[in-house]
Design an enzyme around this catalytic site. Sequence first.
Site, PDB file in Angstrom:
ATOM      1  N   LYS A 248      42.771  34.411  45.745  1.00 14.23           N
ATOM      2  CA  LYS A 248      42.691  33.532  44.578  1.00 14.23           C
ATOM      3  C   LYS A 248      42.443  34.390  43.335  1.00 14.23           C
ATOM      4  O   LYS A 248      41.640  35.323  43.367  1.00 14.23           O
ATOM      5  CB  LYS A 248      41.544  32.533  44.780  1.00 14.23           C
ATOM      6  CG  LYS A 248      41.391  31.482  43.695  1.00 14.23           C
ATOM      7  CD  LYS A 248      40.237  30.544  44.064  1.00 14.23           C
ATOM      8  CE  LYS A 248      40.046  29.426  43.062  1.00 14.23           C
ATOM      9  NZ  LYS A 248      38.921  28.529  43.460  1.00 14.23           N
ATOM     10  N   SER A 323      40.092  23.872  43.705  1.00 17.04           N
ATOM     11  CA  SER A 323      40.829  24.689  42.755  1.00 17.04           C
ATOM     12  C   SER A 323      41.608  25.829  43.401  1.00 17.04           C
ATOM     13  O   SER A 323      42.411  26.492  42.750  1.00 17.04           O
ATOM     14  CB  SER A 323      39.864  25.276  41.723  1.00 17.04           C
ATOM     15  OG  SER A 323      38.887  26.100  42.352  1.00 17.04           O
ATOM     16  N   SER A 347      36.259  23.534  46.478  1.00 19.29           N
ATOM     17  CA  SER A 347      37.520  24.202  46.140  1.00 19.29           C
ATOM     18  C   SER A 347      38.137  25.046  47.240  1.00 19.29           C
ATOM     19  O   SER A 347      39.273  25.486  47.102  1.00 19.29           O
ATOM     20  CB  SER A 347      37.319  25.068  44.889  1.00 19.29           C
ATOM     21  OG  SER A 347      37.109  24.258  43.762  1.00 19.29           O
TER      22      SER A 347
END
Length: 649
Positions: A248, A323, A347
């Site tokens: 990420k 996210s 997330s």
Amino acid sequence: MPNLLSSWKKHSAALLAGALLLTGPLTASTAAAAAVYQGESSKAIELKLGDASIAPDKLIPSAELKKLFDQSAKLAGGDATFKAATKGTTVTRKDAAVMIAEGLHLSPAAEPYKDVPDKASYASSVGAVMEAKLMLGVNQTNFAPNQSLTYAGAYALAYRIYNYSMPFLLPEATIASIQQAVGQGKLTYKELVQQYLDRIEKYDDQGIKLNAILTINPKALEIAEELDKERAASGIRGPLHGIPVIVKDNYDTNDMPTTAGCLCLKDSIPSEDADQVAKLKAAGAIILAKANLHEFAFGITTSSSLGGQTLNPYALDHYPGGSSGGTGAAIAANFGVIGMGTDTGGSIRIPSTYNSLVGIRPTIGLSSRDGIIPLALSQDVGGPMTRTVADAAIVLDATVGYDPDDVATAASISRIPSSYTSYLDAKGLKGARIGVATELFGTAEAEQPTTEVVQAAVKDLAKLGAVTVDITIPNLKEIMAYPSLSGYEFKFQLNEYLAELGSRAPYHSLTEIIASGQFDKSMEASLKTRDARQSLNTEDYKDIVLFRTKTTKDALLKVMADNKLDAIVYPSTTQTAALIGEAQSAGGNNRLSPFSGFPAITVPAGYTAEGLGASIEFLGREYSEPTLIKLAYSYEQGTKHRVAPVLAP
């Protein structure tokens, strides 16, 4: 002799038994479990060891063993042929070892068995089949070279030959399958990286255009080639040697930009790797790419000013969650082996649910947050997102532990097992007591599809041997009424992160970022609200930090103690992935883990009638990751719900 039946994949019991035998001794009693095969169309006919015509302990003639081995290799797509050991007679274990080693062209190797003379003509063949895990001793010290081979043993060997001869297939590849393929010479790490790069080009940049990847590591092939050379010269570092990882893009990488999805940081390259990234590299992993995320990890739909909207590989018109949605979509679509996400409120677990992945939110303090762009350090963690529980456990092994730059990790000392993989127990649910938090099951119409999937999952837990107990969590309404602290902490912790970038920082504060206009305009109001906060030295903030944590911990510990629970289970999300453009709600179940600091793991529980993923989440006491992995693995192996997205074959 009936033909060997080809449809192993249609018969999970035989497949599982054969897989287990890869690491266990080959005896008639254990081999019998793997010896039920069933054919498809005219290719083969049914053969069961239970048939009176072929008893499991009957000795197999040499000619029949050759036919069995030949057909195993052929059905797997291989071209190996085997020579009969001694014509018209039965076969000893040493004879079988020679047949296999010569037929598969295995490299000679040393063997450790006391009953195999080092100078024996067959010794190097025994070593070769042992090293390839095709044939092991009857125990740790003896091979029993003169023991005659039964039909049961022969079928187990045939399964292993079939598995060994299978070509490497990239989609759904695991860490173990990759290392096995490399060890067998079917694959190099450089070839592996190239295959993933080809898939990213095919499905992320073109075709269905998932829009999951922000940056490709330009040196990935070069790094892979060096790791190939290292393995040839000095051996493998460990299970992550040469394994491509998608991270990420809020994890610092010293060789690629770290952007949090924001245009304002598009050229920001930190001087050091995040602690978890550094540990992955030290373990031999290759950081293949950086994934899109919901900008600054603010939301759960994964859209950013730098990367745009990421799509769900199971339904392109739906959100991928967030996210960590870019990581989730990328791993689901097989752009890499493992992914790294972050979780402040859900997330990791929300996109893992919507992309049919395993996601671990570890105990706060188990893994370092240093080098991760913060959202709220009182809740932030980083953790693995993978296609299997086993792969998640391997990643956890590599990324946990004390980091002097994150004082929270000091609490992990002496609380980390030698390996989380030791808890991969397919029977781990037997006798476990699981609290079912029925209050967390959605009742609204939009929540019914998920609720039905998770209710079925609870029944499966019981079928797999768990004792399920309906529970009521004390003070649940009070707990759920507390806010996330991202609205309080973000400004101050982001400014600290920018200060640590030093001269490399494109901006030095949230105020400057807002003034630049280089961000997703839909976030402007949220950014300004956070920027207006003047201090954390306020009564309301301190009350939340103190009372929210205490209330949540006390409630969870009490209900677990009162009911003698190993874990609590509930839906990871109460609603499925929403259509892009519509409001996305995942529910509030994801709050229990960050509000308490306790660990949670989400595991695929199946799909709704629309084909959208739903998951169950196991929550445990702090540092109970071993228990959660055991329970999750048992559930995963007992249900096998994950299916790869058909849109990215």
